[in-house]
Structure formats: structure tokens, C-alpha cells
Write an enzyme that holds these catalytic residues in place. Structure first.
Site, short mmCIF file in Angstrom:
data_model
loop_
_atom_site.label_atom_id
_atom_site.label_comp_id
_atom_site.label_asym_id
_atom_site.label_seq_id
_atom_site.Cartn_x
_atom_site.Cartn_y
_atom_site.Cartn_z
N HIS A 1 0.84 -1.19 0.00
CA HIS A 1 0.00 0.00 0.00
C HIS A 1 0.88 1.25 0.00
O HIS A 1 2.10 1.18 0.13
CB HIS A 1 -0.92 0.00 1.21
CG HIS A 1 -1.99 -1.05 1.15
ND1 HIS A 1 -2.98 -1.18 2.10
CD2 HIS A 1 -2.23 -2.03 0.24
CE1 HIS A 1 -3.78 -2.18 1.80
NE2 HIS A 1 -3.34 -2.72 0.67
N GLU B 1 1.40 3.65 2.13
CA GLU B 1 2.21 3.93 3.32
C GLU B 1 3.49 3.11 3.32
O GLU B 1 4.57 3.61 3.68
CB GLU B 1 1.39 3.65 4.57
CG GLU B 1 0.13 4.49 4.71
CD GLU B 1 -1.10 3.86 4.08
OE1 GLU B 1 -2.21 4.15 4.55
OE2 GLU B 1 -0.96 3.08 3.10
N GLY C 1 -30.91 2.45 -21.63
CA GLY C 1 -32.17 2.95 -21.11
C GLY C 1 -32.71 2.13 -19.97
O GLY C 1 -33.28 2.67 -19.01
#
Length: 374
Positions: A50, A52, A309
Site C-alpha cells: 500500500h 504507506e 435505457g
């Protein structure tokens, strides 16, 4: 105004836009007491370090001590053992004195626990106000927030059309309504998504590749095809790219299933009733829940007007990405043919987020009102 160190962390997070899925895009900057930046990094591919950890490694590689440093992080440091260990514990163990976090992690396994464990370890914690980095981090990770809070992806419908709203001629020919610059930008939005959604009608009519080609990316998004009768040809171009192809169906045809599985598809049958949305043969709400369980954060829709749609009328579209060409087609195929309204006040209201030129075309980014309130 966002602090410069937090802005640098946000820039790092943005540089990871194409690689971190299904994890959030996070950046981290470590600043010493004298104001010197001593380490920085962003989250790597799933299973990798990560932000950090990357910043702590960068500081160590530069020969800097992190004792007494301040960490600027664009998302609350994780507090659980997933594919990696808790980042809050790593920061505390490194002697970081203060953590400035842009926003709390919406993951129920974190959700304040990372900040709490840092405080318990004697680390000062400051959580930014929305305008000081929190909202920017949330926008970078809008799909991750959607999946954590709503248990379904953030759905973005892309359509290239003429100024009078036609996506193709009546016979389906659409190459090319918009120019190359707009098409390249469309591939940027493909690349940041976890998955691309289309319908079997598009596969049969256009035989598109629906991969990322115009921008560099280390990861091809998954492809999701809605195909209630398993009509997808095993030789279709969608199987050429190295990625997972999910085909959602209600068919029990074992021979067709075997042929598609041999081509590389994963066949998914959804339980429950057929959707009551007009023209929708797959339960669209169940589809979104299933994709959420498969860790799809952002779902990029490139389909025909029937599916577009149906999704919009079902309230499942969060954002619209329109490329408008300075052309008038007249009779043609509309972008949201599958939406049948009885009253004008049933029309979904959009908030225009941006209008930008791309070559001779314009890109309109619009959000369905109320779909960011989570």
C-alpha cells in the site's frame, strides 16, 4: 485549500488510477519535522504494498529516519489483515509522530479503526475537511466508496452521439461519429474501470474488442456481457484480450455454455425473478449486487440504447459520459432507447460536472442527481 503535502499525496494517488483495483487509489507523503519530504509512494497492484509501505520504503532507501515525521495519506491507513498487513501498525512502528488523513476509509473492516489504533499508539491524527483533500480522495475512489457503502459498483454509461442524440444510423453504422481525440479519452475511462459492461446485441452487431488500446495500461478491465440466451459467438473479438470475460445469462444450454467456456468465458446464472424493467431479460439489480461481490468498483458501460435505457430507468446509472460530435444525423439510433417514460417528470435529472473539448467534439460528464450521497 488543500495543503501542498496532501496535494502531492493526491497526485500520487491519481498516478495509480489504472493499477490498484479493486483496492482504492491512495498516495502517501512523509515529511520530516524540518519540512523536508523524506519519502513518498502510492498503492501498487492488488496484493502489493500500500501507499504507506511504499513511502516508508522510499524513506529508508533515501537513508532518512521516519521517527517524528508526519505522514500525509489520502485515505485512512488500513487496520486489518487482507492481502497485506495493517498500514496503521507499520506507521506507528516506524515512529511517525503525526498522520494527516484525507478521509475515513468506508471499508467496514477499517472505518475509523486505523485512526483509532494510531491514536492508541500515541500518534497524533488529523482528518481533513472535505475541501482540504477529503472530497478529492473520495472522487478518486468513487467506485470503492460505492462498493463499500452500497455493495454495488459506481455505474458510468458512455455514449458517443451527434448533437441531435443519435449514436448510429438506423442500420447501426456508427464508425465514426466522434474523432480520434474523443475515442482516446474514452479509452482512458475504460482503463480506470474495474469492468466494462455491454450487451450481446452490441457484440453481435459490431463485434467490438472493448479493450484498452489508446492509452498505456498494465491491466485490462474485465468484460461483462449480458446475454440471456447465450448468443455470444465463441470466435468474437471480445475474447482476444488477456482478461476475464463474464457472461451473465438465464440460458440452460449446456452446449453453448461449453463452447463459450472453451473460448475463455465464465458463465454466470443469476437467481431470482427476471427484472420487470422493460426490455431487460437479466435482473439488473441482482447483476449489480453480484458485481459488487466480485469486487467491481467502477463499471464502465458501453452498450446499445436498449440496455442503456433499462439501466437508467432502473435507477442503476450514477454517471453519464457523453461525447458530442458537431453532426446532425436525423433519423438514427438513440442512446437511451430502452427508457420508456410516461410523464416528463419521470426523466432523471443530471448535474453537469464538466464540459470539455476533445478535438472537434465535446465531452460532457454528468451525474444523476442524488447518486453521490453515500
Amino acid at each position: 485549500m488543500t495543503d501542498q503535502s496532501m496535494q502531492s499525496a493526491l497526485d500520487l494517488a491519481a498516478s495509480a488510477l489504472f493499477i490498484t483495483s479493486p483496492n482504492p487509489r491512495v498516495g502517501c507523503v512523509l515529511v520530516a519535522a524540518d519540512g523536508q519530504v523524506i519519502g513518498q509512494g502510492h498503492t501498487q497492484r492488488a496484493g502489493g504494498p500500500h501507499a504507506e509501505i511504499m513511502a516508508l520504503r522510499d524513506a529508508a532507501a533515501r537513508g532518512h529516519s521516519t521517527v517524528g515525521a508526519t505522514a500525509y495519506v489520502t485515505l485512512e491507513p488500513c487496520a486489518h489483515h487482507g492481502r497485506t498487513g495493517p498500514c496503521c501498525d507499520a506507521l506507528a512502528a516506524a515512529g511517525v509522530a503525526k498522520v494527516v488523513g484525507a478521509i475515513t476509509d468506508p471499508n467496514p473492516l477499517v472505518a475509523g479503526n486505523g485512526f483509532g489504533r494510531l491514536r492508541a499508539a500515541g500518534v497524533e491524527v488529523v482528518v481533513c475537511a472535505p475541501q482540504d483533500g477529503g472530497e478529492a480522495s473520495r472522487e478518486l475512489n468513487i467506485g470503492f466508496f460505492s462498493r463499500m457503502v452500497r455493495r454495488q459498483p459506481w455505474v458510468r454509461v458512455k455514449a458517443a452521439m451527434s448533437l441531435d442524440g443519435a449514436t448510429a444510423l438506423p442500420d447501426g453504422r456508427s464508425q465514426w461519429i466522434t474523432g480520434e481525440a474523443a475515442r482516446a479519452d474514452g479509452h482512458f475511462w475504460r482503463a480506470r474501470a474495474c469492468a466494462i459492461l455491454t450487451g450481446v446485441g452490441t457484440v453481435l452487431a459490431d463485434d467490438p474488442a472493448l479493450d484498452v488500446r489508446y492509452v498505456d495500461t498494465p491491466r485490462q478491465p474485465r468484460l461483462v456481457v449480458l446475454d440471456s440466451q447465450l448468443r455470444t459467438p465463441p470466435q468474437a473479438r471480445i475474447f482476444a484480450a488477456e482478461r476475464e470475460v463474464l457472461i451473465y445469462t438465464r440460458s440452460e444450454d449446456s452446449a453453448r455454455q461449453a463452447a463459450l467456456e472453451a473460448a475463455g468465458a465464465t458463465i454466470v446464472r443469476l437467481p431470482g425473478p427476471v427484472s420487470t424493467v422493460p426490455n431487460a431479460r437479466i435482473d439488473l439489480a441482482a447483476l449489480m449486487q453480484d458485481l459488487g461481490q466480485r469486487e467491481v468498483n467502477e463499471l464502465h458501460v458501453e452498450a446499445g440504447g436498449i440496455l442503456n435505457g433499462a439501466l437508467l430507468q432502473a435507477g442503476l446509472v450514477d454517471e453519464c459520459l457523453f461525447y458530442l460530435a458537431p453532426k446532425l444525423v436525423g433519423q438514427g439510433l438513440p442512446a437511451f432507447a430502452g427508457m420508456a417514460l410516461q410523464q416528463l417528470d419521470q426523466a432523471p435529472d443530471l448535474d453537469i460536472r464538466s464540459i470539455e473539448p476533445f478535438g472537434a467534439d465535446f465531452r460532457v460528464l454528468a451525474r444523476v442527481q442524488g447518486h453521490a450521497a453515500f
